[in-house]
Design an enzyme around this catalytic site. Structure first.
Site, PDB file in Angstrom:
ATOM      1  N   ARG A  88       3.601 -24.561   7.491  1.00  0.00           N
ATOM      2  CA  ARG A  88       3.700 -23.691   8.668  1.00  0.00           C
ATOM      3  C   ARG A  88       2.526 -23.932   9.594  1.00  0.00           C
ATOM      4  NH1 ARG A  88       5.354 -18.388  10.477  1.00  0.00           N
ATOM      5  NH2 ARG A  88       4.929 -18.513  12.691  1.00  0.00           N
ATOM      6  N   ARG A  98      10.551 -22.772  12.081  1.00  0.00           N
ATOM      7  CA  ARG A  98       9.412 -22.736  11.161  1.00  0.00           C
ATOM      8  C   ARG A  98       9.863 -23.049   9.747  1.00  0.00           C
ATOM      9  NH1 ARG A  98       7.988 -17.156  12.992  1.00  0.00           N
ATOM     10  NH2 ARG A  98       8.329 -18.322  14.862  1.00  0.00           N
ATOM     11  N   ASP A 101       7.942 -18.300   7.147  1.00  0.00           N
ATOM     12  CA  ASP A 101       7.291 -17.196   7.848  1.00  0.00           C
ATOM     13  C   ASP A 101       7.190 -16.040   6.869  1.00  0.00           C
ATOM     14  OD1 ASP A 101       6.236 -15.722   9.990  1.00  0.00           O
ATOM     15  OD2 ASP A 101       8.206 -14.986  10.584  1.00  0.00           O
ATOM     16  N   ASP A 103       5.782 -12.226   6.822  1.00  0.00           N
ATOM     17  CA  ASP A 103       5.254 -11.113   7.613  1.00  0.00           C
ATOM     18  C   ASP A 103       4.958  -9.934   6.713  1.00  0.00           C
ATOM     19  OD1 ASP A 103       5.398 -12.327  10.145  1.00  0.00           O
ATOM     20  OD2 ASP A 103       7.494 -11.758  10.379  1.00  0.00           O
TER      21      ASP A 103
END
Length: 166
Positions: A88, A98, A101, A103
């Site tokens: 990434r 991507r 990811d 989060d």
């Protein structure tokens, strides 16, 4: 937070480059290996349309529930390390393609608004690809003033999200 305190943390996972399904499944293992952290549960996988920037492959999304003794910043740093290990690059387009990811969506009932870290994640309520898998793990979790995950999910279009077989 002291080293003895434990928090429930929720992580959103996504990716759309390469074998995104395999990468998400491997990312669950990487989350389980974060020091002072246990992977409690994970959602099923969803195929979702790109959000924010069209013209890219569909995403695979999921969510994870962690029990952690790390502080939110330490946990975020661990997530970013896992992302980098999976290729990434965060200086790319904000909503672009991507490899992976991760989060940090929520960490206990903490409310944080600091550079590089806002909890709960500020745009959860707009995103079916986050709310659907998160609702499997924590439908009653309150994320700020917008209400619970379940309540927020009732107000978003989930038409672009389909459950993947595992």
């Amino acid at each position: 937070m002291t080293g003895n305190d434990s928090l429930l943390a929720y992580v959103g996972l996504g990716g759309n480059l390469g074998d995104a399904r395999r990468r998400i499944l491997e990312a669950f293992g990487a989350l389980a290996r974060i020091p002072r952290t246990r992977l409690l549960r994970r959602s099923r996988l969803y195929r979702t349309r790109p959000w924010g920037l069209a013209g890219q492959p569909d995403f695979v999304n999921a969510a994870a529930e962690l029990d952690t003794r790390l502080g939110p910043r330490e946990l975020l740093d661990a997530l970013l390390t896992i992302e980098r290990a999976n290729g990434r690059v965060r200086d790319a387009d904000r909503w672009g393609p991507r490899t992976l990811d991760l989060d940090l969506l929520a960490c206990g009932d903490l409310r944080i608004d600091a550079p590089g870290l806002t909890l709960p994640h500020p745009r959860i309520g707009e995103r079916a690809f986050v709310l659907l898998p998160l609702a499997e793990l924590a439908p009653h979790l309150h994320l700020g003033d917008a209400g619970s995950v379940r309540e927020q999910l009732a107000h978003v279009d989930t038409g672009g999200c389909t459950l993947l077989e595992e």
